[in-house]
Design a protein around this motif. Structure first.
Motif, short mmCIF file in Angstrom:
data_model
loop_
_atom_site.label_atom_id
_atom_site.label_comp_id
_atom_site.label_asym_id
_atom_site.label_seq_id
_atom_site.Cartn_x
_atom_site.Cartn_y
_atom_site.Cartn_z
N ILE A 1 28.47 -27.60 2.81
CA ILE A 1 26.81 -27.35 1.33
C ILE A 1 26.91 -26.59 0.44
O ILE A 1 26.71 -24.68 0.37
CB ILE A 1 25.82 -27.64 2.42
N TYR A 2 26.75 -27.52 -1.09
CA TYR A 2 27.31 -26.76 -2.11
C TYR A 2 26.43 -27.70 -3.18
O TYR A 2 26.91 -28.56 -3.19
CB TYR A 2 27.99 -26.22 -2.81
N LEU A 3 25.62 -27.12 -4.38
CA LEU A 3 25.50 -27.74 -5.47
C LEU A 3 26.62 -27.53 -6.56
O LEU A 3 26.64 -26.73 -6.92
CB LEU A 3 24.13 -27.01 -6.21
N LYS A 4 26.96 -28.94 -7.37
CA LYS A 4 28.29 -28.92 -7.74
C LYS A 4 28.16 -28.54 -9.23
O LYS A 4 29.04 -27.42 -9.42
CB LYS A 4 28.46 -30.45 -8.41
N GLU A 5 27.55 -28.30 -9.85
CA GLU A 5 26.68 -27.76 -10.94
C GLU A 5 26.50 -26.33 -10.99
O GLU A 5 25.72 -25.32 -12.05
CB GLU A 5 25.79 -28.66 -12.10
N THR A 6 26.06 -25.55 -9.98
CA THR A 6 26.30 -23.80 -9.49
C THR A 6 27.07 -22.92 -8.66
O THR A 6 27.64 -24.04 -7.98
CB THR A 6 24.75 -23.91 -8.98
N GLU A 7 26.83 -22.25 -8.44
CA GLU A 7 27.48 -21.61 -6.89
C GLU A 7 26.63 -21.15 -6.13
O GLU A 7 26.46 -20.37 -5.15
CB GLU A 7 28.05 -20.20 -7.73
N LYS A 8 25.64 -22.11 -6.25
CA LYS A 8 24.88 -22.22 -3.96
C LYS A 8 24.91 -22.45 -3.55
O LYS A 8 25.56 -24.08 -3.70
CB LYS A 8 23.30 -23.00 -5.06
N GLY A 9 25.39 -22.13 -2.52
CA GLY A 9 26.18 -22.97 -1.08
C GLY A 9 25.35 -22.14 0.03
O GLY A 9 25.11 -21.14 0.18
N THR A 10 25.85 -22.83 0.83
CA THR A 10 25.56 -22.80 1.78
C THR A 10 26.55 -23.22 3.38
O THR A 10 27.03 -23.82 3.31
CB THR A 10 23.64 -22.35 2.63
N SER A 11 26.05 -23.40 4.70
CA SER A 11 26.87 -23.86 6.05
C SER A 11 25.91 -24.41 6.59
O SER A 11 24.95 -23.93 6.92
CB SER A 11 28.28 -22.73 6.31
N SER A 12 25.59 -25.37 7.42
CA SER A 12 25.31 -25.83 8.19
C SER A 12 25.11 -24.29 9.98
O SER A 12 26.78 -24.33 9.73
CB SER A 12 25.75 -27.15 8.80
N ASP A 13 23.86 -24.70 10.61
CA ASP A 13 24.33 -23.18 11.79
C ASP A 13 25.21 -24.43 13.11
O ASP A 13 25.66 -26.02 12.81
CB ASP A 13 22.87 -22.87 12.36
N GLY A 14 25.51 -23.84 14.07
CA GLY A 14 25.53 -24.43 15.34
C GLY A 14 24.41 -25.64 15.65
O GLY A 14 25.22 -26.45 16.30
N ASN A 15 23.53 -25.81 15.40
CA ASN A 15 22.92 -26.71 15.71
C ASN A 15 23.37 -28.26 14.44
O ASN A 15 22.29 -28.98 14.49
CB ASN A 15 21.40 -26.61 15.92
N GLY A 16 23.70 -27.82 12.72
CA GLY A 16 23.59 -28.90 12.23
C GLY A 16 22.54 -28.49 11.62
O GLY A 16 23.14 -29.59 10.08
N ASN A 17 22.01 -27.14 11.60
CA ASN A 17 20.95 -27.42 9.88
C ASN A 17 20.77 -26.65 9.02
O ASN A 17 22.11 -25.91 9.54
CB ASN A 17 19.44 -26.63 11.16
N TYR A 18 20.70 -26.86 7.77
CA TYR A 18 20.71 -25.98 6.94
C TYR A 18 19.88 -25.65 5.76
O TYR A 18 19.09 -26.29 5.86
CB TYR A 18 22.29 -25.96 6.76
N GLU A 19 19.99 -25.18 4.98
CA GLU A 19 18.72 -24.18 4.11
C GLU A 19 19.18 -23.64 2.48
O GLU A 19 20.12 -23.25 2.67
CB GLU A 19 17.66 -23.98 4.87
N LEU A 20 19.39 -23.85 1.61
CA LEU A 20 19.30 -24.27 0.19
C LEU A 20 18.43 -22.97 -0.50
O LEU A 20 17.54 -24.29 -0.77
CB LEU A 20 20.11 -24.95 -0.66
#
Length: 756
Positions: A44-63
C-alpha cells in the motif's frame, strides 16, 4: 522585559505552529480484503510520495503522518488486480477498506471436491461452496458439526434428547445421505459422522467444501444427498504455533493448540490437539433430565508433509479421538451404568484414523490415496447395552491426463467395510469389499463452454452390479456470470443399524419388514453465479440453485404406524426432494459485510397415491452473517443466525399432547472481536440471544420422563398402551421428540494466539 516578552511570544508562536503542523497531519486506516477473506501483506503506498506500508496478517493497514492534499492510493498483492483510488486528505482521518479483485492470471479459490481435481472454483463444472476458517470464527464452536448451523441448506440435526448425538441434513435429506470427507478421503461413516466433524482445530483447516446433491459417480455409496470435505492446511500455510481457548456461561470449555514443526529439510509436521469438557448438570425445563449431555473429549491430529523431487505430493495424516459422554436423570452416576434403577445414556467412543496421498514417481500424474479408520463404541441406553465396532478401509488410484480439449480422470477404488454389534439383528459381522471403476472427461467445447461426462461402476456382492452415470455443463457467459447444469444418478447401500443405533436401544423397536434393496436416485441441479465489482470497492455475489432429486427404493423411517416402533422397508412409490436455494454475499467499502441465504424445499414421499412430508424436515430455512469492523480500534462485530420453518415431528399417536409440528424457530448470536494487540485476538459475546429452546409451548419434550423404564405403563393383549390415571395419554418413555438444541442463552469469552 522587552526581550523576555519577545521570547514568550516567540515560544507561543512556535507552539501554535507546531500544533498546527500536527493537526494538519492525517492518517488513512483500513483493511484489504478479497471477496470473502482478508488479504495479508498487500503493498500500500501513495503514488505522489514515498509513504507506504503493508497490511498485517489480518489484512489491516495504517498510513500515518500525511499532509493535507490530493493523492493516488495504490494497493497491490500477488494474484490480484491492482487497486487505485484518488483521495483528498483533510484534517480528518480517512477510513478506507479496499476490496481486491482476483486477476485473470491468478489462482482464485481452488476446489477439488466436485471433480476430484484441483481447479479454480469458477472453472469447476460442479457448483462447490467454500467456507474458510474466517467464516467459522464468526460464531466459534467446539466442533465443525455445530459450526455448520450457519450454512444455508445445511442443518445439524440432533437425533437424541438424552445423548445429543446427531447428523447433518443437506437440502432436507437425512444425515446418512451425506458423506463426510477429510482431505478427500471418505473415512466418516453413518456411525461416526458426528465424531468425524469434532476435534479438528479450526486453525488447521484450510477450507470446508460443500457439494449439495448426489456425487455417487465419483464417491460411491453415501454420497447421495451431498458432500462435506474438510481440507486441512499444508505446512506452508499453517502458523508456527497457535492456541485458541474459550469458555461459556454454561460451563463449556474448549481448547485448541497446535504447531508446525520442521522435522528435517524435507519433512514438516502439523500437530493439533483439541480438548473439550462440559460437566455441569443443568435442567432448565424441569424434567429431571440433563438439558445438555455431559462430555469429556480429546482429539489429537497430526499431518506429515514430505518434500519430493518435481514437487510430487506425499502426505500422511492421522487422528485419535476419545470421548466419554452421558446424559439422563440428574441423579445418575457411573455406578448406575447399565442398571434399571436410574436412567442414563452413556457412550464411550474410541476412534482412530489414518489417511494419505502419494504421487507415483513417474512422468504421468498418478495419485494413490488411502485411508483407514477404526471406530469402537461402548454404550448403554438405560439397561440396554449397544456395543459396536466399525472399520472402513479405502484406497484409490487416479490418473489425471490432458489430451487436447479433453481433461481426463480415470480411477479405480477399493472399499472395505466391516461392522459388528451385539444386537440380534447382527448375528454375524457384516463384512464386504466393494471394488469400483470410474472415468470422467471434461471437454472444452468452446472458449466459454465445457461439458463433463462421467460414470462409475461398483460391484457389491450383496446387491450385484451398480452403475451411476452423470453429466455437467458449464457456460461462462462472462467472467462474472456462470451457469452450471448437473444431472446424474446416485445409489446408497443402507447399513441400517449404524444409522439408527440410538433408536435400537431407546424406547422404540426397529422393525425391518423385508430385505432392503439399495436406494437409487436421479437428480439435476441448475446453478447461476453472478459477481459484481463496484468502482467504489463494493462487491456483490449471487449464487442461486434449483435442485431436484427423485428416489426409488427409498428407505425411510415410519414413526406413525406404531408409536412403539420404527418400521423400515423399501418405499413402494417415490420420494422427492426439490426446491430453490440462494446466497447473497455483499462487502461494502464502509466496513459492512453480510452473507444472507435462504432455501425453500419440498421433501416428501408418495405411496399408494398418498403424499406425506418427510419427518424432521423444514419447508424453508434462512441464514445470515452480518459483520462490521471499526478499523481505528480494530474491533469487529458479527451477528449470525438462522431461521427454520415448521417440520413434522415424531409424536406417539393422536393422544400425545406434544405438537405434531415444530414452530418457526431461530438461533441468533452476537460476537465482538478485538485485534489491536499483535498476534492476539480477544473475542466474546452471547449465543442464542432469544433464549429459544424446543420446550416452548410444549407440556414436555421427553415423554414419560418420570418413568423411563415404563414400569407403570400397562399394555393390552395387542401390545398397545392402555390409558390409566397415571398415564392418561397412553404414552411410553420416548426421548426421540427432538428437532433443536435444549441449550438456552449463554455468554462466552475466548482468546486466540497465533505466531507465524
Amino acid at each position: 522585559m522587552n526581550s523576555k516578552l519577545f521570547l514568550v511570544i516567540s515560544s507561543l508562536c512556535m507552539l501554535l505552529f507546531l500544533s498546527w503542523g500536527v493537526s494538519a497531519q492525517s492518517s488513512i486506516i483500513g483493511s484489504v480484503n478479497d471477496e470473502a477473506n482478508p488479504v495479508p501483506f498487500a503493498n500500500i503506498y501513495l503514488k505522489e510520495t514515498e509513504k507506504g506500508t503493508s497490511s498485517d496478517g489480518n489484512g489491516n493497514y495504517e498510513l500515518t503522518g500525511l499532509q493535507e492534499g490530493k493523492y493516488t492510493l495504490i494497493v497491490s498483492a500477488i494474484g490480484y488486480a491492482p487497486y487505485q483510488k484518488v483521495i483528498t486528505l483533510t484534517k480528518k482521518n480517512i477510513i478506507l477498506d479496499v476490496i481486491l479483485r482476483p486477476s485473470t492470471e491468478s489462482l482464485e479459490e481452488t476446489v477439488v471436491t466436485g471433480t476430484l481435481k484441483a481447479v479454480k472454483r469458477s472453472d469447476s463444472p460442479v457448483p462447490v461452496e467454500v467456507y474458510s476458517p474466517t467464516f467459522l470464527k464468526k460464531n466459534p464452536t467446539a466442533s465443525i458439526f455445530e459450526a455448520l448451523q450457519n450454512v444455508n441448506g445445511v442443518r445439524p440435526q440432533i437425533n437424541c434428547n438424552v445423548c445429543n448425538t446427531g447428523d447433518i441434513h443437506i437440502n432436507g435429506l437425512e444425515g446418512p445421505y451425506t458423506l463426510v470427507l477429510i482431505d478427500g478421503m471418505p473415512i466418516v461413516s453413518g456411525l461416526g459422522t458426528v465424531y468425524g466433524l469434532s476435534g479438528i482445530p479450526n486453525s488447521l483447516i484450510e477450507q470446508i467444501e460443500i457439494v449439495k446433491g448426489p456425487a455417487s459417480s465419483l464417491y460411491g455409496s453415501e454420497a447421495v444427498g451431498g458432500l462435506i470435505n474438510v481440507i486441512t492446511k499444508n505446512a506452508l500455510e499453517a502458523p508456527d504455533f497457535f492456541a485458541d481457548a474459550f469458555a461459556t456461561g454454561w460451563g463449556e470449555y474448549n481448547l485448541d493448540v497446535g504447531a508446525k514443526i520442521d522435522v528435517s529439510k524435507k519433512t514438516d509436521l502439523l500437530l493439533g490437539v483439541n480438548y473439550f469438557n462440559y460437566d455441569e448438570l443443568i435442567d432448565n425445563n424441569g424434567d429431571n433430565f440433563t438439558d445438555l449431555t455431559l462430555q469429556d473429549r480429546i482429539s489429537i491430529f497430526q499431518k506429515w508433509n514430505f518434500k519430493r523431487n518435481k514437487s510430487r505430493i506425499f502426505s500422511l495424516a492421522g487422528r485419535f479421538f476419545y470421548e466419554d459422554r452421558w446424559g439422563g436423570e440428574l441423579q445418575w452416576t457411573p455406578e448406575s451404568r447399565g442398571g434399571d434403577e436410574i436412567y442414563g445414556e452413556s457412550i464411550y467412543t474410541r476412534r482412530w484414523e489414518v489417511l494419505g496421498k502419494y504421487q507415483l514417481p513417474i512422468d504421468e500424474k498418478l495419485m494413490l490415496s488411502f485411508s483407514y479408520n477404526d471406530h469402537a463404541q461402548n454404550s448403554v441406553y438405560g439397561d440396554v447395552p449397544y456395543l459396536a465396532d466399525q472399520r472402513i478401509g479405502f484406497t484409490q488410484l487416479t490418473w489425471d491426463k490432458n489430451l487436447g480439449k479433453h481433461d481426463l480422470l480415470v480411477g479405480s477404488a477399493l472399499r472395505y467395510n466391516y461392522y459388528d454389534d451385539n444386537t440380534t439383528a447382527t448375528v454375524n459381522a457384516d463384512e464386504v469389499v466393494i471394488p469400483s471403476l470410474f472415468v470422467q472427461d471434461e471437454i472444452a467445447l468452446a472458449e466459454k463452454h465445457s461439458l463433463l461426462l462421467g460414470a462409475r461402476y461398483d460391484y457389491d456382492q450383496r446387491h450385484g452390479n451398480i452403475f451411476t452415470p452423470r453429466t455437467a455443463y458449464r457456460w461462462k457467459v462472462t467472467d462474472n456470470d456462470i451457469i452450471r447444469f448437473n444431472a446424474g444418478t446416485g445409489f446408497r447401500v443402507v447399513n441400517l443399524f449404524t444409522e439408527e443405533h440410538a433408536a435400537l436401544t431407546g424406547a422404540r423397536d426397529v422393525i425391518v419388514t423385508e430385505e432392503l434393496e439399495p436406494e437409487q436416485s436421479f437428480n439435476f441441479n441448475l446453478n447461476y453465479l453472478k459477481k459484481i465489482y463496484g468502482d467504489n470497492g463494493t462487491f456483490v455475489s449471487l449464487d442461486a440453485s434449483i435442485f431436484y432429486t427423485n428416489f426409488s427404493n427409498a428407505i425411510l423411517p415410519d414413526y406413525d404406524t406404531d408409536p412403539n416402533q420404527i418400521i423400515y422397508d423399501n418405499l413402494n412409490g417415490k420420494s422427492v426432494s426439490q426446491g430453490v436455494s440462494a446466497n447473497i454475499d455483499v462487502v461494502l467499502p464502509s466496513g459492512f459485510k453480510f452473507l444472507v441465504g435462504a432455501t425453500f424445499q419440498d421433501v416428501a414421499q408418495t405411496e399408494d397415491g398418498i403424499k406425506s412430508r418427510q419427518i424432521l424436515t423444514e419447508s424453508y430455512t434462512g441464514t445470515w452473517n452480518v459483520g462490521y469492523t471499526f478499523r481505528e480500534i480494530q474491533l469487529s462485530i458479527d451477528y449470525t443466525g438462522n431461521l427454520y420453518g415448521p417440520m413434522r415431528l415424531p409424536t406417539l399417536g393422536e393422544n400425545d399432547p406434544r405438537s405434531d409440528f415444530s414452530p418457526v424457530w431461530s438461533i441468533q448470536n452476537i460476537q465482538f472481536t478485538y485485534k489491536k494487540l499483535s498476534n492476539f485476538e480477544f473475542y466474546g459475546g452471547i449465543k442464542n440471544l432469544l433464549n429459544w429452546t424446543p420446550n416452548r409451548n410444549n407440556p414436555f419434550i421427553i415423554a414419560r420422563a418420570n418413568d423411563p423404564f415404563d414400569r407403570n405403563v400397562q399394555f393390552d393383549g395387542n401390545g398397545d398402551v392402555i390409558a390409566t390415571a397415571d398415564n392418561p395419554n397412553a404414552l411410553t418413555f420416548d426421548p426421540s421428540y427432538v428437532y433443536g438444541p435444549n441449550q438456552g442463552i449463554r455468554g462466552f469469552f475466548g482468546l486466540r494466539y497465533r505466531l507465524d
